[in-house]
Design a protein around this motif. Structure first.
Motif, short mmCIF file in Angstrom:
data_model
loop_
_atom_site.label_atom_id
_atom_site.label_comp_id
_atom_site.label_asym_id
_atom_site.label_seq_id
_atom_site.Cartn_x
_atom_site.Cartn_y
_atom_site.Cartn_z
N UNK A 156 9.94 -48.04 -59.84
CA UNK A 156 9.08 -48.28 -60.23
C UNK A 156 9.54 -48.91 -61.85
N UNK A 157 9.56 -50.01 -62.50
CA UNK A 157 9.93 -50.07 -63.56
C UNK A 157 9.31 -49.62 -65.09
N UNK A 158 8.23 -49.65 -64.91
CA UNK A 158 7.40 -49.13 -65.85
C UNK A 158 6.06 -48.13 -65.55
N UNK A 159 5.96 -46.93 -65.80
CA UNK A 159 4.40 -45.80 -65.86
C UNK A 159 3.50 -45.60 -66.37
N UNK A 160 2.69 -44.50 -66.67
CA UNK A 160 2.52 -45.04 -67.73
C UNK A 160 1.20 -43.48 -67.42
N UNK A 161 0.96 -42.58 -67.24
CA UNK A 161 0.15 -41.46 -66.56
C UNK A 161 -1.59 -41.67 -68.00
N UNK A 162 -2.56 -41.40 -66.96
CA UNK A 162 -3.51 -42.05 -67.74
C UNK A 162 -4.46 -40.59 -68.26
N UNK A 163 -5.57 -40.70 -68.96
CA UNK A 163 -6.44 -39.48 -69.31
C UNK A 163 -7.11 -38.93 -68.27
N UNK A 164 -7.51 -39.41 -66.94
CA UNK A 164 -7.79 -39.38 -66.18
C UNK A 164 -6.85 -38.96 -64.53
N UNK A 165 -5.57 -39.41 -65.04
CA UNK A 165 -4.85 -37.92 -63.93
C UNK A 165 -4.22 -39.55 -62.97
N UNK A 166 -4.43 -40.81 -63.16
CA UNK A 166 -4.58 -41.66 -62.81
C UNK A 166 -3.04 -42.36 -63.04
N UNK A 167 -2.17 -42.71 -62.46
CA UNK A 167 -1.18 -43.63 -62.78
C UNK A 167 -0.99 -45.14 -62.71
N UNK A 168 -0.51 -45.57 -64.45
CA UNK A 168 -0.29 -47.94 -64.63
C UNK A 168 1.18 -47.00 -64.13
#
Length: 333
Positions: A156-168
């Motif tokens: 993973x180069x970059x990740x971010x957790x969203x408000x609904x718990x999913x990950x980008x």
């Protein structure tokens, strides 16, 4: 100068169309314009963009190749077998093996085209069937699931957790794609070889008279596409976590449609990396939008058919205008 202006116009039109489609899809589906979906779109488009920049070089040189997707399947399967024999290897050995196999398959196409003076589309239709037939015959359609950890491990180069718990997540394929795009851009825009490819595609006979080697241009163009096919095959197996013999079968038309839509001329001598990437993204966004809206997958196939028809029609019209302009220039006193 005229060629560059036409290319810039195509790029601007494509960009405007992409923006318009994105606005419509963002209104039609609340899932489209989310970071998770956009990152997934980038990850899923990476392999097609790698294929596309390779195909772009062939189209610039006046050729056409529809065997690259099958060549990628052959490269990834043989790479998996080779890595199993050497104890697993790593990314460097994997890229070297897959890239080398791809180059050899591309060079074989170039050899047939140059040696026997057969038009490229006929040769690649033949090799498409030869490569795929041999692959399915010897593998019996059996997939390979036991791949080295480095090949299947998620990077993973970059990740971010969203408000609904999913990950980008932005993954390794995007980085490999960016490197392939940069390498192709450097080749065709900032090297003598790149300028020769444009000249050869625009006027093969004139280029030959100026001392440009016909054989060299064909081997470089098809070899570069072979290299991109090998790399793309490796990346696709990493993304899918498995090697399936027919996984890439059928992608050639999607990529061809996108590259021609991006401004590459079927007659050769025209095309840009930016237009190529925008063409792939446009096709990918349309497919993604149709999936989110629950449309039938057959609708996407129809759209691809329309894109190919429109793109080829516009390309032929441009070729006709070009020849008409040249004829008028020669007829003028």
């Amino acid at each position: 100068m005229l060629r560059r202006l036409q290319t810039q116009t195509t790029e601007m039109v494509l960009l405007a169309v992409i923006v318009a489609i994105c606005l419509v899809l963002s209104l039609a589906s609340d899932r489209f314009f989310t970071l998770v979906n956009l990152f997934d779109l980038a990850n899923a488009s990476a392999v097609n963009i790698i294929f596309a920049v390779g195909l772009l070089v062939v189209l610039i040189a006046g050729g056409i190749d529809i065997s690259f997707a099958v060549a990628a399947s052959v490269a990834q399967y043989l790479t998996a077998l080779a890595l199993a024999r050497i104890g697993g290897g790593g990314w460097v050995s994997g890229l070297i093996i897959a890239g080398s196999i791809g180059i050899l398959l591309g060079a074989f196409n170039a050899f047939l085209i140059h040696r026997f003076r057969i038009i490229s589309i006929v040769v690649t239709i033949a090799t498409f069937n030869i490569y795929f037939g041999l692959l399915m015959f010897f593998t019996r359609g059996v997939s390979i699931y036991d791949l080295p950890d480095w090949w299947t491990g998620k990077i993973i180069l970059f990740e971010r957790q969203m408000a609904d718990g999913s990950w980008a997540e932005l993954r390794l394929p995007v980085l490999v794609m960016a490197l392939c795009v940069f390498a192709t851009w450097a080749l065709i825009r900032h090297t003598t070889t790149g300028r020769q490819l444009y000249a050869f595609g625009d006027n093969p006979e004139g280029a030959r008279r100026f001392g440009i080697s016909v054989a060299a241009m064909q081997f470089i163009a098809f070899g570069w596409l072979g290299l991109m096919a090998g790399i793309g095959g490796l990346v696709q197996a990493h993304y899918a976590q498995e090697v399936v013999p027919n996984a890439l079968y059928g992608r050639e038309l999607d990529v061809l449609a996108a590259v021609v839509l991006g401004g590459a001329r079927l007659g050769g001598g025209r095309g840009s990396v930016l237009g190529c990437v925008l063409g792939v993204l446009l096709v990918a966004i349309v497919q993604n939008g149709l999936n989110l809206l629950g449309a039938s997958p057959y609708a996407f196939r129809m759209i691809i058919g329309v894109i190919i028809l429109v793109a080829i029609t516009l390309s032929n019209a441009q070729i006709g205008k070009l020849f008409a302009t040249r004829s008028e220039g020669r007829a003028a006193p």
